[in-house]
Scaffold this motif. Structure first.
Motif, PDB file in Angstrom:
ATOM      1  N   ALA A 184      29.908 -13.018 -25.318  1.00  0.00           N
ATOM      2  CA  ALA A 184      30.743 -12.904 -26.509  1.00  0.00           C
ATOM      3  C   ALA A 184      30.253 -13.858 -27.590  1.00  0.00           C
ATOM      4  O   ALA A 184      29.614 -14.878 -27.316  1.00  0.00           O
ATOM      5  N   LEU A 185      30.571 -13.531 -28.854  1.00  0.00           N
ATOM      6  CA  LEU A 185      30.199 -14.400 -29.978  1.00  0.00           C
ATOM      7  C   LEU A 185      30.706 -15.832 -29.781  1.00  0.00           C
ATOM      8  O   LEU A 185      30.062 -16.786 -30.220  1.00  0.00           O
ATOM      9  N   ALA A 186      31.829 -15.961 -29.120  1.00  0.00           N
ATOM     10  CA  ALA A 186      32.405 -17.289 -28.915  1.00  0.00           C
ATOM     11  C   ALA A 186      31.498 -18.199 -28.096  1.00  0.00           C
ATOM     12  O   ALA A 186      31.666 -19.432 -28.123  1.00  0.00           O
ATOM     13  N   GLU A 187      30.540 -17.622 -27.384  1.00  0.00           N
ATOM     14  CA  GLU A 187      29.631 -18.433 -26.562  1.00  0.00           C
ATOM     15  C   GLU A 187      28.406 -18.928 -27.324  1.00  0.00           C
ATOM     16  O   GLU A 187      27.568 -19.635 -26.756  1.00  0.00           O
ATOM     17  N   LEU A 188      28.281 -18.578 -28.596  1.00  0.00           N
ATOM     18  CA  LEU A 188      27.085 -18.964 -29.348  1.00  0.00           C
ATOM     19  C   LEU A 188      26.822 -20.477 -29.368  1.00  0.00           C
ATOM     20  O   LEU A 188      25.659 -20.887 -29.260  1.00  0.00           O
ATOM     21  N   PRO A 189      27.839 -21.326 -29.514  1.00  0.00           N
ATOM     22  CA  PRO A 189      27.526 -22.761 -29.525  1.00  0.00           C
ATOM     23  C   PRO A 189      26.765 -23.223 -28.286  1.00  0.00           C
ATOM     24  O   PRO A 189      25.929 -24.126 -28.368  1.00  0.00           O
ATOM     25  N   ARG A 190      27.013 -22.587 -27.158  1.00  0.00           N
ATOM     26  CA  ARG A 190      26.299 -22.942 -25.930  1.00  0.00           C
ATOM     27  C   ARG A 190      24.930 -22.306 -25.850  1.00  0.00           C
ATOM     28  O   ARG A 190      23.972 -22.892 -25.321  1.00  0.00           O
ATOM     29  N   LEU A 191      24.790 -21.104 -26.407  1.00  0.00           N
ATOM     30  CA  LEU A 191      23.559 -20.335 -26.243  1.00  0.00           C
ATOM     31  C   LEU A 191      22.489 -20.671 -27.270  1.00  0.00           C
ATOM     32  O   LEU A 191      21.283 -20.598 -26.978  1.00  0.00           O
ATOM     33  N   THR A 202      23.434  -7.607 -35.880  1.00  0.00           N
ATOM     34  CA  THR A 202      24.857  -7.307 -35.827  1.00  0.00           C
ATOM     35  C   THR A 202      25.323  -6.579 -37.083  1.00  0.00           C
ATOM     36  O   THR A 202      24.768  -6.792 -38.167  1.00  0.00           O
ATOM     37  N   PRO A 203      26.349  -5.749 -36.996  1.00  0.00           N
ATOM     38  CA  PRO A 203      26.928  -5.169 -38.218  1.00  0.00           C
ATOM     39  C   PRO A 203      27.539  -6.259 -39.084  1.00  0.00           C
ATOM     40  O   PRO A 203      27.902  -7.339 -38.600  1.00  0.00           O
ATOM     41  N   LEU A 204      27.674  -5.976 -40.366  1.00  0.00           N
ATOM     42  CA  LEU A 204      28.357  -6.889 -41.276  1.00  0.00           C
ATOM     43  C   LEU A 204      29.844  -6.578 -41.243  1.00  0.00           C
ATOM     44  O   LEU A 204      30.286  -5.501 -41.646  1.00  0.00           O
ATOM     45  N   THR A 205      30.619  -7.518 -40.735  1.00  0.00           N
ATOM     46  CA  THR A 205      32.075  -7.416 -40.702  1.00  0.00           C
ATOM     47  C   THR A 205      32.639  -8.738 -41.211  1.00  0.00           C
ATOM     48  O   THR A 205      31.897  -9.687 -41.467  1.00  0.00           O
ATOM     49  N   GLU A 206      33.941  -8.811 -41.328  1.00  0.00           N
ATOM     50  CA  GLU A 206      34.542 -10.083 -41.731  1.00  0.00           C
ATOM     51  C   GLU A 206      34.254 -11.167 -40.702  1.00  0.00           C
ATOM     52  O   GLU A 206      34.157 -12.345 -41.034  1.00  0.00           O
ATOM     53  N   GLU A 207      34.094 -10.772 -39.451  1.00  0.00           N
ATOM     54  CA  GLU A 207      33.808 -11.748 -38.389  1.00  0.00           C
ATOM     55  C   GLU A 207      32.378 -12.257 -38.462  1.00  0.00           C
ATOM     56  O   GLU A 207      32.105 -13.412 -38.115  1.00  0.00           O
ATOM     57  N   THR A 208      31.448 -11.403 -38.912  1.00  0.00           N
ATOM     58  CA  THR A 208      30.036 -11.810 -38.916  1.00  0.00           C
ATOM     59  C   THR A 208      29.536 -12.263 -40.287  1.00  0.00           C
ATOM     60  O   THR A 208      28.428 -12.778 -40.388  1.00  0.00           O
ATOM     61  N   ARG A 209      30.321 -12.082 -41.330  1.00  0.00           N
ATOM     62  CA  ARG A 209      29.902 -12.551 -42.659  1.00  0.00           C
ATOM     63  C   ARG A 209      29.761 -14.077 -42.627  1.00  0.00           C
ATOM     64  O   ARG A 209      30.686 -14.788 -42.277  1.00  0.00           O
ATOM     65  N   GLY A 210      28.584 -14.567 -42.979  1.00  0.00           N
ATOM     66  CA  GLY A 210      28.343 -16.001 -42.947  1.00  0.00           C
ATOM     67  C   GLY A 210      28.231 -16.576 -41.551  1.00  0.00           C
ATOM     68  O   GLY A 210      28.304 -17.799 -41.367  1.00  0.00           O
ATOM     69  N   LEU A 211      28.049 -15.717 -40.547  1.00  0.00           N
ATOM     70  CA  LEU A 211      27.966 -16.179 -39.155  1.00  0.00           C
ATOM     71  C   LEU A 211      26.899 -17.256 -38.989  1.00  0.00           C
ATOM     72  O   LEU A 211      27.128 -18.290 -38.362  1.00  0.00           O
ATOM     73  N   ALA A 212      25.718 -17.000 -39.542  1.00  0.00           N
ATOM     74  CA  ALA A 212      24.627 -17.973 -39.446  1.00  0.00           C
ATOM     75  C   ALA A 212      24.737 -18.958 -40.602  1.00  0.00           C
ATOM     76  O   ALA A 212      23.973 -18.934 -41.565  1.00  0.00           O
ATOM     77  N   GLY A 213      25.743 -19.828 -40.497  1.00  0.00           N
ATOM     78  CA  GLY A 213      25.973 -20.855 -41.497  1.00  0.00           C
ATOM     79  C   GLY A 213      25.449 -22.194 -41.016  1.00  0.00           C
ATOM     80  O   GLY A 213      24.653 -22.283 -40.075  1.00  0.00           O
ATOM     81  N   ALA A 214      25.928 -23.252 -41.642  1.00  0.00           N
ATOM     82  CA  ALA A 214      25.394 -24.581 -41.346  1.00  0.00           C
ATOM     83  C   ALA A 214      25.584 -24.970 -39.889  1.00  0.00           C
ATOM     84  O   ALA A 214      24.668 -25.526 -39.257  1.00  0.00           O
ATOM     85  N   GLU A 215      26.765 -24.692 -39.321  1.00  0.00           N
ATOM     86  CA  GLU A 215      27.013 -25.077 -37.927  1.00  0.00           C
ATOM     87  C   GLU A 215      26.116 -24.285 -36.975  1.00  0.00           C
ATOM     88  O   GLU A 215      25.506 -24.839 -36.056  1.00  0.00           O
ATOM     89  N   PHE A 216      26.044 -22.970 -37.183  1.00  0.00           N
ATOM     90  CA  PHE A 216      25.195 -22.084 -36.374  1.00  0.00           C
ATOM     91  C   PHE A 216      23.741 -22.548 -36.429  1.00  0.00           C
ATOM     92  O   PHE A 216      23.091 -22.767 -35.399  1.00  0.00           O
ATOM     93  N   LEU A 217      23.222 -22.705 -37.638  1.00  0.00           N
ATOM     94  CA  LEU A 217      21.815 -23.092 -37.801  1.00  0.00           C
ATOM     95  C   LEU A 217      21.556 -24.485 -37.251  1.00  0.00           C
ATOM     96  O   LEU A 217      20.489 -24.756 -36.684  1.00  0.00           O
ATOM     97  N   GLY A 218      22.545 -25.367 -37.407  1.00  0.00           N
ATOM     98  CA  GLY A 218      22.386 -26.721 -36.893  1.00  0.00           C
ATOM     99  C   GLY A 218      22.283 -26.786 -35.389  1.00  0.00           C
ATOM    100  O   GLY A 218      21.725 -27.738 -34.834  1.00  0.00           O
ATOM    101  N   ARG A 219      22.811 -25.775 -34.692  1.00  0.00           N
ATOM    102  CA  ARG A 219      22.731 -25.741 -33.230  1.00  0.00           C
ATOM    103  C   ARG A 219      21.411 -25.150 -32.727  1.00  0.00           C
ATOM    104  O   ARG A 219      21.101 -25.251 -31.544  1.00  0.00           O
ATOM    105  N   MET A 220      20.663 -24.493 -33.611  1.00  0.00           N
ATOM    106  CA  MET A 220      19.374 -23.958 -33.187  1.00  0.00           C
ATOM    107  C   MET A 220      18.399 -25.098 -32.932  1.00  0.00           C
ATOM    108  O   MET A 220      18.417 -26.128 -33.607  1.00  0.00           O
ATOM    109  N   ARG A 221      17.537 -24.922 -31.940  1.00  0.00           N
ATOM    110  CA  ARG A 221      16.613 -25.997 -31.570  1.00  0.00           C
ATOM    111  C   ARG A 221      15.543 -26.187 -32.636  1.00  0.00           C
ATOM    112  O   ARG A 221      15.217 -25.254 -33.388  1.00  0.00           O
ATOM    113  N   ASP A 222      14.996 -27.361 -32.728  1.00  0.00           N
ATOM    114  CA  ASP A 222      13.953 -27.660 -33.701  1.00  0.00           C
ATOM    115  C   ASP A 222      12.771 -26.699 -33.522  1.00  0.00           C
ATOM    116  O   ASP A 222      12.320 -26.454 -32.397  1.00  0.00           O
ATOM    117  N   GLY A 223      12.291 -26.155 -34.634  1.00  0.00           N
ATOM    118  CA  GLY A 223      11.150 -25.253 -34.595  1.00  0.00           C
ATOM    119  C   GLY A 223      11.491 -23.819 -34.274  1.00  0.00           C
ATOM    120  O   GLY A 223      10.598 -22.959 -34.234  1.00  0.00           O
TER     121      GLY A 223
END
Length: 315
Positions: A184-191, A202-223
């Motif tokens: 589920a999307l809720a597991e993204l912080p761990r994944l 993903t489709p563009l919905t109110e839930e996914t608009r801005g999904l890849a924001g500062a918090e999302f991108l900040g959790r991605m590994r370096d590189g």
């Protein structure tokens, strides 16, 4: 008295589509200023492809007999604003089955081109520079696919031969597939911190608009590499620019926000960013598959059978 033959509006000439039923009068309209006939006679509207929202929605208020809106896109976000102009019971159908192969091909192309440094090599060729060296492979990488519908599954089909270390699937809700779990999307912080490549489909919905924001991108590994073949607004552009300009992340984008990306926008020249102009579905595979879908839908409609790919019904 002979009943009036209802109209169907198509963005293609009807004579180029095999298998159309003869129950309708076919009108070609691909977004031109003048309508091909009175919209009031239209019962089945196949929307123009890759036209603006304003163009696509313009005839809807004048279509009181409309029963089906068939888009030629996988997403339907560009028509939602016009549904209030329609009577209850109109079916909105997407183009599932048309874009999966082409969009998945581009997702893989963007991933490979970015990892292997192809944009720099092309610039080097223009300057007659021999840019040898070591570049990253997709082999042994961990890939996270966010949006595991038909396109997401098609992307995994094409990743399968590339010897990825791990492919993780994410969708709005968790489920199990033959290939393994969908988280589920809720597991993204761990994944997110575990992925070398993150592919957005993903489709563009109110839930996914801005999904890849500062918090999302900040959790991605370096590189890590972010690949977007979904919709531009799924990514927060300001947050992405901060990450790529620092050199911490890279991005390969078939869609942007804003779109088209205007001249002078900093994304054009941001380090580590590869941009294609929203061509995920615009390939030689599009028209034959789109025509087959339209013919199949109209045969079902003429026979009184339920049309396929119904996303919602107006109320």
């Amino acid at each position: 008295m002979t009943a009036e033959i209802p109209d169907v509006w198509l963005p293609f000439p009807a004579e180029e589509i095999e298998g159309l039923p003869d129950s309708f009068r076919y009108r070609r309209w691909d977004g031109e200023e003048a309508f091909p006939a009175d919209p009031a006679a239209c019962v089945f509207y196949v929307t123009p492809y890759m036209k603006s929202q304003a163009v696509t929605l313009r005839p809807l208020p004048a279509m009181p007999r409309l029963q089906v809106v068939q888009t030629l896109t996988a997403g339907i976000d560009h028509v939602l604003a016009g549904l209030g102009d329609l009577r209850p019971g109109v079916r909105l159908c997407n183009a599932r089955g048309v874009h999966e192969a082409s969009t998945a091909e581009l997702a893989l192309t963007l991933t490979l081109a970015s990892l292997r440094g192809i944009p720099g090599m092309v610039r080097g060729q223009d300057r007659e520079e021999w840019r040898s060296g070591f570049y990253e492979a997709l082999a042994d990488k961990s890939v996270l696919i966010i949006g595991y519908g038909a396109i997401g599954a098609a992307i995994e089909d094409r990743l399968a031969p590339f010897e990825c270390e791990r492919i993780t699937r994410v969708a709005r809700t968790a489920r199990t597939t033959a290939r393994g779990p969908v988280h589920a999307l809720a597991e993204l912080p761990r994944l997110l911190p575990r992925a070398d490549v993150v592919i957005l489909s993903t489709p563009l919905t109110e839930e996914t608009r801005g999904l890849a924001g500062a918090e999302f991108l900040g959790r991605m590994r370096d590189g890590a590499l972010l690949v977007n073949v979904a919709r531009g607004p799924v990514v927060d552009t300001k947050s992405l620019l901060a990450e790529v300009e620092s050199g911490r992340l890279r991005a390969a984008l078939d869609v942007t926000d804003p779109e088209p990306l205007p001249s002078g926008h900093p994304l054009w020249h941001a380090p580590g960013v590869l941009i294609t102009p929203h061509v995920g579905g615009s390939s030689s595979a599009f028209e034959p598959r789109a025509r087959r879908l339209v013919a199949r839908q109209l045969r079902r409609f003429a026979a009184g059978s339920p049309v396929e790919n119904t996303v919602l019904i107006t109320e």
